[in-house]
Write a protein that holds these residues in place. Structure first.
Motif, short mmCIF file in Angstrom:
data_model
loop_
_atom_site.label_atom_id
_atom_site.label_comp_id
_atom_site.label_asym_id
_atom_site.label_seq_id
_atom_site.Cartn_x
_atom_site.Cartn_y
_atom_site.Cartn_z
N LEU A 159 0.82 -1.21 0.00
CA LEU A 159 0.00 0.00 0.00
C LEU A 159 0.86 1.26 0.00
CD1 LEU A 159 -2.83 -0.98 2.53
CD2 LEU A 159 -3.04 -0.72 0.05
N ALA A 160 1.91 1.27 0.83
CA ALA A 160 2.78 2.44 0.92
C ALA A 160 3.55 2.64 -0.39
CB ALA A 160 3.75 2.29 2.08
N SER A 161 4.00 1.55 -1.00
CA SER A 161 4.72 1.63 -2.28
C SER A 161 3.82 2.16 -3.38
CB SER A 161 5.28 0.25 -2.66
OG SER A 161 6.17 -0.23 -1.68
N ALA A 162 2.58 1.64 -3.42
CA ALA A 162 1.63 2.08 -4.45
C ALA A 162 1.31 3.57 -4.29
CB ALA A 162 0.36 1.24 -4.36
N LYS A 163 1.12 3.99 -3.04
CA LYS A 163 0.80 5.40 -2.79
C LYS A 163 1.98 6.30 -3.15
CE LYS A 163 -1.36 8.47 0.56
NZ LYS A 163 -2.20 8.54 1.76
N PHE A 164 3.18 5.83 -2.83
CA PHE A 164 4.38 6.62 -3.14
C PHE A 164 4.53 6.81 -4.65
CE2 PHE A 164 8.99 6.92 -4.01
CZ PHE A 164 9.27 8.07 -3.29
N MET A 165 4.31 5.75 -5.42
CA MET A 165 4.46 5.83 -6.88
C MET A 165 3.32 6.66 -7.50
SD MET A 165 5.94 2.10 -8.03
CE MET A 165 4.71 1.12 -7.15
N LEU A 166 2.09 6.45 -7.01
CA LEU A 166 0.95 7.18 -7.55
C LEU A 166 1.08 8.68 -7.30
CD1 LEU A 166 -1.90 7.20 -8.85
CD2 LEU A 166 -2.83 6.87 -6.53
N ASN A 167 1.33 9.05 -6.06
CA ASN A 167 1.43 10.47 -5.73
C ASN A 167 2.75 11.08 -6.20
OD1 ASN A 167 -1.08 10.46 -4.55
ND2 ASN A 167 -0.33 10.23 -2.47
N GLY A 168 3.69 10.21 -6.62
CA GLY A 168 4.94 10.71 -7.19
C GLY A 168 4.71 11.47 -8.48
N LEU A 169 3.56 11.24 -9.13
CA LEU A 169 3.21 11.97 -10.35
C LEU A 169 3.05 13.46 -10.09
CD1 LEU A 169 0.57 9.45 -11.78
CD2 LEU A 169 2.92 9.78 -12.58
N THR A 170 2.73 13.80 -8.83
CA THR A 170 2.60 15.22 -8.46
C THR A 170 3.65 15.63 -7.43
OG1 THR A 170 1.07 14.80 -6.61
CG2 THR A 170 0.10 15.05 -8.80
N LEU A 171 4.69 14.77 -7.28
CA LEU A 171 5.71 14.96 -6.23
C LEU A 171 5.08 15.03 -4.85
CD1 LEU A 171 8.20 17.47 -7.91
CD2 LEU A 171 8.42 14.99 -7.70
N GLY A 172 3.92 14.40 -4.72
CA GLY A 172 3.27 14.32 -3.42
C GLY A 172 2.45 15.53 -3.04
N PHE A 173 2.47 16.58 -3.86
CA PHE A 173 1.74 17.80 -3.49
C PHE A 173 0.23 17.60 -3.54
CE2 PHE A 173 5.86 19.70 -4.57
CZ PHE A 173 6.03 20.54 -3.48
N TYR A 174 -0.22 16.67 -4.38
CA TYR A 174 -1.65 16.38 -4.46
C TYR A 174 -1.86 14.90 -4.18
CZ TYR A 174 -6.50 16.26 -5.99
OH TYR A 174 -7.86 16.09 -6.03
N ASN A 175 -2.80 14.60 -3.28
CA ASN A 175 -3.07 13.22 -2.89
C ASN A 175 -4.05 12.60 -3.89
OD1 ASN A 175 -3.18 10.85 -1.46
ND2 ASN A 175 -3.75 11.79 0.48
N LEU A 176 -3.52 11.85 -4.86
CA LEU A 176 -4.34 11.34 -5.95
C LEU A 176 -5.32 10.25 -5.53
CD1 LEU A 176 -1.63 11.23 -8.78
CD2 LEU A 176 -3.52 12.85 -8.54
N ASP A 177 -5.08 9.62 -4.38
CA ASP A 177 -6.03 8.60 -3.92
C ASP A 177 -7.05 9.18 -2.94
OD1 ASP A 177 -4.57 8.92 -1.62
OD2 ASP A 177 -4.29 6.79 -1.24
N ASN A 178 -7.04 10.52 -2.81
CA ASN A 178 -8.00 11.24 -1.95
C ASN A 178 -7.98 10.76 -0.50
OD1 ASN A 178 -9.06 12.87 -4.06
ND2 ASN A 178 -10.23 11.10 -4.79
#
Length: 244
Positions: free
Chosen positions: A99-118
């Motif tokens: 879960l942490a790896s998936a969230k890190f890669m997903l939100n990496g698209l915005t450098l973490g500034f926006y939480n893409l999984d809400n």
């Protein structure tokens, strides 16, 4: 040489943790053999907070819009995810690692500034202190560290390991960014805890209240359900004593 210094500091703190607790139980009564020194350091940190950090955090809230502050908080949380990923792996917590790896890669698209999984992905924060707890290393004496604040000895040693691991796996550019973001993280965290810290300072004994809050919160985060079970068991034992 720098890595060797980290290793020496970590070994010293772990040995202090092992020597500071009797028995093999992870969760023990609060051990505070350095209380006198801790109170002085707490006073120093409090002075620094009131004179520098708190005014900066108020200016931060006053001048930075709420949406921008939220984005900054998201980014800072994202930057800490590799620590959770590594320690979830060390603790064989496969679900949290994925879960942490998936969230890190997903939100990496915005450098973490926006939480893409809400914020729908629930992740347990892990650090090397919690990894040591998994290995049954006692939490050791309570410490108040200049600038860093309250730490159990075990968690303080874990802090050094986490920082060194992050330095080893990151590029020079990322490490430079991390250094820049340290004061930002302090100010951002202070702004979110403003009300709680003000209440703490206004209590009859701020040091004791701070220690109690920190230890209970830390144990809850490290031991989860296990801590609640032990806490309830202790309450039951105290109640039985009253009936005798």
């Amino acid at each position: 040489m720098k890595n060797f210094k980290y290793i020496l500091i970590t070994l010293f703190l772990v040995s202090l943790s092992l020597g500071g607790c009797s028995g093999s139980k992870n969760v023990t009564k609060e051990s505070d053999p350095f209380e006198n020194l801790n109170r002085h350091v707490f006073g120093f940190n409090k002075y620094l907070d009131q004179k520098l950090v708190n005014p900066l955090s108020k200016a931060y809230v006053r001048n930075i819009p709420n949406g921008a502050r939220k984005s900054i908080s998201n980014h800072l949380d994202w930057m800490e995810l590799p620590v959770t990923i590594a320690n979830s792996t060390f603790q064989f917590d496969l679900e949290n690692t994925i879960l942490a790896s998936a969230k890190f890669m997903l939100n990496g698209l915005t450098l973490g500034f926006y939480n893409l999984d809400n914020g729908e992905t629930e992740i347990l924060q892990k650090d090397f202190g919690s990894t040591l707890a998994k290995l049954n290393v006692p939490e050791g004496p309570f410490l108040v560290v200049p600038f860093l604040g309250p730490k159990m000895t075990r968690d303080f040693s874990g802090y050094f390991v986490d920082r060194q691991n992050m330095t080893n796996v990151s590029s020079t550019t990322v490490n430079d960014i991390n250094l820049i973001e340290i004061p930002i993280n302090v100010i951002d965290t202070r702004s979110k805890l403003s009300s709680a810290i003000d209440k703490l300072y206004n209590s009859p004994d701020p040091y004791t209240k701070m220690k109690s809050y920190y230890i209970q919160n830390r144990r809850k985060n490290v031991y989860n359900e296990k801590y609640h079970n032990i806490k309830n068991k202790n309450k039951d034992e105290e109640f039985e004593k009253l009936l005798q």
